[in-house]
Write an enzyme that holds these catalytic residues in place. Structure first.
Site, PDB file in Angstrom:
ATOM      1  N   SER A   1      19.411  20.784  16.501  1.00  0.00           N
ATOM      2  CA  SER A   1      20.081  20.044  17.565  1.00  0.00           C
ATOM      3  C   SER A   1      21.591  20.072  17.372  1.00  0.00           C
ATOM      4  O   SER A   1      22.081  20.131  16.238  1.00  0.00           O
ATOM      5  CB  SER A   1      19.587  18.596  17.507  1.00  0.00           C
TER       6      SER A   1
ATOM      7  N   TYR B   1      17.709  10.577  12.076  1.00  0.00           N
ATOM      8  CA  TYR B   1      17.210  11.712  12.860  1.00  0.00           C
ATOM      9  C   TYR B   1      18.142  12.916  12.685  1.00  0.00           C
ATOM     10  O   TYR B   1      17.706  14.034  12.413  1.00  0.00           O
ATOM     11  CB  TYR B   1      17.111  11.323  14.352  1.00  0.00           C
TER      12      TYR B   1
ATOM     13  N   LYS C   1      17.670  16.868  10.811  1.00  0.00           N
ATOM     14  CA  LYS C   1      17.966  18.201  11.361  1.00  0.00           C
ATOM     15  C   LYS C   1      18.909  18.953  10.418  1.00  0.00           C
ATOM     16  O   LYS C   1      18.695  20.137  10.148  1.00  0.00           O
ATOM     17  CB  LYS C   1      18.573  18.080  12.770  1.00  0.00           C
TER      18      LYS C   1
HETATM   19  C1  UD1 Z   1      20.527  12.394  22.119  1.00  0.00           C
HETATM   20  C2  UD1 Z   1      20.707  12.271  20.652  1.00  0.00           C
HETATM   21  C3  UD1 Z   1      20.659  13.634  20.039  1.00  0.00           C
HETATM   22  C4  UD1 Z   1      19.315  14.292  20.358  1.00  0.00           C
HETATM   23  C5  UD1 Z   1      19.117  14.325  21.852  1.00  0.00           C
HETATM   24  C6  UD1 Z   1      17.671  14.752  22.129  1.00  0.00           C
HETATM   25  C7  UD1 Z   1      22.158  10.275  20.356  1.00  0.00           C
HETATM   26  C8  UD1 Z   1      23.435   9.777  19.836  1.00  0.00           C
HETATM   27  N1  UD1 Z   1      21.956  11.593  20.328  1.00  0.00           N
HETATM   28  O1  UD1 Z   1      21.610  13.177  22.618  1.00  0.00           O
HETATM   29  O2  UD1 Z   1      20.813  13.529  18.650  1.00  0.00           O
HETATM   30  O3  UD1 Z   1      19.280  15.584  19.835  1.00  0.00           O
HETATM   31  O4  UD1 Z   1      19.301  13.027  22.420  1.00  0.00           O
HETATM   32  O5  UD1 Z   1      17.482  14.912  23.489  1.00  0.00           O
HETATM   33  O6  UD1 Z   1      21.330   9.510  20.790  1.00  0.00           O
HETATM   34  N2  UD1 Z   1      23.481   7.776  28.589  1.00  0.00           N
HETATM   35  C9  UD1 Z   1      23.758   6.716  29.425  1.00  0.00           C
HETATM   36  N3  UD1 Z   1      22.736   5.879  29.755  1.00  0.00           N
HETATM   37  C10 UD1 Z   1      21.453   6.042  29.283  1.00  0.00           C
HETATM   38  C11 UD1 Z   1      21.192   7.139  28.425  1.00  0.00           C
HETATM   39  C12 UD1 Z   1      22.227   7.979  28.085  1.00  0.00           C
HETATM   40  O7  UD1 Z   1      24.901   6.514  29.862  1.00  0.00           O
HETATM   41  O8  UD1 Z   1      20.574   5.234  29.604  1.00  0.00           O
HETATM   42  C13 UD1 Z   1      24.588   8.703  28.253  1.00  0.00           C
HETATM   43  C14 UD1 Z   1      24.861   8.801  26.758  1.00  0.00           C
HETATM   44  O9  UD1 Z   1      25.815   7.864  26.378  1.00  0.00           O
HETATM   45  C15 UD1 Z   1      25.364  10.243  26.657  1.00  0.00           C
HETATM   46  C16 UD1 Z   1      24.638  10.981  27.779  1.00  0.00           C
HETATM   47  O10 UD1 Z   1      24.180   9.980  28.661  1.00  0.00           O
HETATM   48  O11 UD1 Z   1      26.719  10.290  26.929  1.00  0.00           O
HETATM   49  C17 UD1 Z   1      23.463  11.778  27.281  1.00  0.00           C
HETATM   50  O12 UD1 Z   1      22.653  10.923  26.500  1.00  0.00           O
HETATM   51  P1  UD1 Z   1      21.221  11.383  25.972  1.00  0.00           P
HETATM   52  O13 UD1 Z   1      20.440  11.973  27.073  1.00  0.00           O
HETATM   53  O14 UD1 Z   1      20.622  10.223  25.233  1.00  0.00           O
HETATM   54  O15 UD1 Z   1      21.561  12.568  24.980  1.00  0.00           O
HETATM   55  P2  UD1 Z   1      22.541  12.590  23.689  1.00  0.00           P
HETATM   56  O16 UD1 Z   1      22.987  11.253  23.316  1.00  0.00           O
HETATM   57  O17 UD1 Z   1      23.603  13.596  23.966  1.00  0.00           O
END
Ligand code: UD1
Length: 339
Positions: free
Chosen positions: A124, A149, A153
Site C-alpha cells: 500500500s 496496519y 505492510k
Molecule cells: C486508507 C488507509 C490506507 C489504506 C487504504 C485502504 C488511513 C490513514 N489510510 O487510505 O493505509 O491502505 O485506506 O483502502 O486510513 N475521508 C473523508 N471522510 C470519510 C472517509 C475518508 O473525508 O468518511 C477522506 C480521508 O480523510 C482521505 C480520503 O477521504 O483524505 C480517502 O480516505 P480513505 O478512503 O479512507 O483512504 P486513505 O485514508 O487514503
C-alpha cells in the site's frame, strides 16, 4: 497456468480472480471469510461462467497451509491479498494485525521459498507516509507508518525482500496500491465492507443511498487548493489488470529479477471535494456532507509516479474517476436491491 489467490473472495482478490479466469488461468482461491462473503463465488461465476476452486483456509493455520501445497502441487504463482486492512481497528487491536498479516505471510513464505513459487504481494502507498515530494516514486524513502496496519505492510515488504535475497529461485513483485475504488462493470461483485465503512467511496455511496445520514469530510484547512486531502483513486478493474500483467512479467522475466516494487495508481491527485462533486454530477444525486476535524494519521496528499510500471510492464490506468464512481454507485444500488 495455475495461480493461488489468497483472500480470493475479498474486494481486490475477487476482481483479480475474474480477470484470471477470463484469461484462461486456473485459479485456486483461498479465504477465511473473516471480512468477505461466500456469495462472492456466485458473483464470479455469474460474470465468468466459471467458478474457481475454493478452499476455506486461514493462513495462520500452518499445518493446513502445508496441506494445501501438498494437495495442489503444480501452482505457478501466488497473489497474496489475505490481510486485515482497517487502519482504526489496527490501532485498537495491533496484535490481531501482526498475527494475521505477518504470521500468515511467514507461513506462506516458508512454502514459497522452499518450492520457488513466485509471489505478488499486496502492499500500500501507506508505506510512504506523508511523502515530501509528489508524485511519489518507488525509491522515495519510507517514513514510519501511522498505524500497525501500515507497519504490517512495511515489515511484510522487508520480509519478502529478505527472502528473495536469501533464497535463490524465489522472486516477488510488491505492488503499492494507491486508493482502489469502484466495482466490476456488471455490478455483480464490488466492495462490501462489514459494518461502518472507513474509506471515502463506500461511505459516500452509502450516504447517497440513505444508509448513512451524512458524510463527514475529514479536514477543510489542509494546504491544498480546496483545503481537503488529495489522493490517487484507481478503478479496481485497472488495479486488477496490474496483477495480471505482474504475474506474466514475473513468470516470464529473466532470472536477474528477484524483488521489484511498483506503484499502482493513476498518477493524478484528486481532492475529497472533487470526488463528491464528480459523484453528484454523474449520479444527479446530492450528497449531504459536512466538514469535520482532520482524521488522525491522514496524510495531506498522495499520488503516484507510475512511470516504472508503465515503462516495464506497459500497464497504465484506463478508467476515469467518473467510470469508477459510476461503477461504485451501480454496485451500491445492487446491494440495496438485494437486501
Ligand atoms: C486508507 C488507509 C490506507 C489504506 C487504504 C485502504 C488511513 C490513514 N489510510 O487510505 O493505509 O491502505 O485506506 O483502502 O486510513 N475521508 C473523508 N471522510 C470519510 C472517509 C475518508 O473525508 O468518511 C477522506 C480521508 O480523510 C482521505 C480520503 O477521504 O483524505 C480517502 O480516505 P480513505 O478512503 O479512507 O483512504 P486513505 O485514508 O487514503
Amino acid at each position: 497456468m495455475k495461480i493461488l489467490v489468497t483472500g480470493g473472495l475479498g474486494y481486490i482478490g475477487s476482481h483479480v480472480t475474474v480477470l484470471l479466469l477470463e484469461s484462461g488461468v486456473e485459479v485456486i482461491s483461498i479465504d477465511n471469510l473473516d471480512n468477505s462473503r461466500i456469495e462472492v463465488l456466485e458473483g464470479i461465476r455469474a460474470i465468468t461462467g466459471k467458478k474457481p476452486v475454493f478452499e476455506l483456509l486461514d493462513l495462520k493455520d500452518k499445518d493446513k497451509t502445508i496441506d494445501l501445497f501438498k494437495k495442489y502441487t503444480d501452482i505457478d504463482g501466488v497473489i497474496h491479498f489475505a490481510a486485515h486492512k482497517a487502519v482504526g481497528e489496527s490501532l485498537e487491536s495491533p496484535l490481531k494485525y501482526y498475527e494475521n498479516n505477518i504470521g500468515g505471510l511467514i507461513n506462506l513464505l516458508e512454502l514459497l521459498c522452499e518450492l520457488s513459487i513466485p509471489l505478488i504481494f499486496s502492499s500500500s502507498c501507506t508505506v510512504y507516509g506523508q511523502a515530501s515530494k509528489l508524485p511519489i516514486e518507488e525509491n522515495t524513502p519510507l517514513k514510519p507508518p501511522s498505524s500497525p496496519y501500515g507497519y504490517t505492510k512495511q515489515i511484510g515488504e522487508q520480509i519478502i525482500e529478505d527472502c528473495c535475497e536469501a533464497h535463490l529461485g524465489f522472486k516477488a513483485i510488491l505492488l503499492r496500491y494507491f486508493n482502489p475504488i469502484g466495482a466490476h462493470p456488471s455490478a455483480k461483485i464490488g466492495e462490501y465492507p462489514k459494518g461502518i465503512p472507513q474509506n471515502l467511496v463506500p461511505f459516500l455511496t452509502q450516504t447517497a443511498i440513505g444508509k448513512r445520514p451524512i458524510l463527514k469530510v475529514f479536514g477543510s484547512n489542509y494546504n491544498t487548493p480546496d483545503g481537503t486531502c488529495i489522493r490517487d483513486y484507481i478503478h479496481v478493474m485497472d488495479l486488477a489488470q496490474a496483477h495480471i500483467d505482474s504475474i506474466y512479467y514475473l513468470i516470464s522475466c529473466d532470472k536477474k529479477l528477484t524483488c521489484e516494487i511498483f506503484n499502482v495508481g493513476t498518477g493524478h491527485g484528486v481532492s475529497v471535494l472533487e470526488v463528491i462533486n464528480a459523484f453528484e454530477k454523474i449520479t444527479s444525486k446530492s450528497v449531504s456532507y459536512r466538514f469535520s476535524d482532520p482524521r488522525k494519521g491522514d496524510s495531506v496528499a498522495a499520488f503516484a509516479d507510475v512511470n516504472k510500471i508503465n515503462n516495464q510492464m506497459g500497464w497504465k490506468a484506463k478508467f476515469s474517476l467518473e467510470d469508477a464512481l459510476q461503477s461504485a454507485w451501480n454496485w451500491e444500488k445492487e446491494i440495496d436491491r438485494k437486501s
